[in-house]
Design an enzyme around this catalytic site. Structure first.
Site, short mmCIF file in Angstrom:
data_model
loop_
_atom_site.label_atom_id
_atom_site.label_comp_id
_atom_site.label_asym_id
_atom_site.label_seq_id
_atom_site.Cartn_x
_atom_site.Cartn_y
_atom_site.Cartn_z
CD GLU A 14 -8.94 1.10 -0.78
OE1 GLU A 14 -7.80 0.65 -1.04
OE2 GLU A 14 -9.25 2.28 -0.95
CD GLU A 70 -2.94 -1.14 0.24
OE1 GLU A 70 -3.28 -0.04 -0.23
OE2 GLU A 70 -3.44 -2.21 -0.11
CD GLU A 80 -4.10 4.62 3.98
OE1 GLU A 80 -4.60 3.91 3.07
OE2 GLU A 80 -4.23 5.85 4.01
#
Length: 128
Positions: free
Chosen positions: A80, A32, A73
Site C-alpha cells: 500500500e 497502521e 499485514e
C-alpha cells in the site's frame, strides 16, 4: 552496475538490517491500525498457544499462524505504501494490487482462525 547500498557484509550488514527491521516494526505499529490490533491479539494468542499446544507441532502451528498474520499485514502495508508513493490517483492497477494484498491478509486470518478453532475443538473434545 552494482548497487552501492548493497556493499556491506558481515556483522555491519546484520546490525543495519536489524535496525531497519525494528524501524519497520515501529512504523507499522505507530502508523497502521490493523497491525496494531493484530499485535495486541498476538500478545494474547502467543502465550495461549504455548499452553494450548500439546506437541511441538501443534504449538508451532498455533504460534506460526499468528505470526503469519503479522507478516502478511506487514507485506500488505508495504504494498500500500509503495502504491501510494507512486500516485494517490485512483487507478485500476493500484486497486488490484491493494485488493490482492488485502485478500492475502484475509486468507492469513482465515487460516489462523481455522488452526485455533481446530486446536480448541480437539482440546475441548478431549482428543489427543
Amino acid at each position: 552496475m552494482t548497487n552501492p547500498h548493497k556493499g556491506r557484509t558481515g556483522l555491519d550488514r546484520m546490525m543495519r538490517a536489524t535496525r531497519y527491521s525494528m524501524d519497520g516494526l515501529r512504523m507499522a505499529y505507530l502508523g497502521e491500525q490493523a497491525f496494531r490490533q493484530e499485535v495486541w491479539l498476538a500478545a494474547v494468542l502467543l502465550p495461549l498457544g504455548l499452553w494450548l499446544g500439546r506437541t511441538w507441532v501443534e504449538t508451532a502451528l498455533l504460534l506460526g499462524s499468528v505470526l503469519l498474520v503479522l507478516i502478511v499485514e506487514l507485506l500488505n502495508s508495504g504494498i500500500e505504501a509503495a502504491i501510494d508513493r507512486v500516485s494517490l490517483e485512483l487507478h485500476d492497477l493500484s486497486k488490484r494490487a491493494k485488493d490482492l494484498a488485502s485478500a492475502a491478509v484475509f486468507l492469513s486470518l482465515v487460516l489462523c482462525a481455522m488452526v485455533w478453532l481446530m486446536a480448541l475443538w480437539q482440546r475441548l473434545a478431549g482428543g489427543s
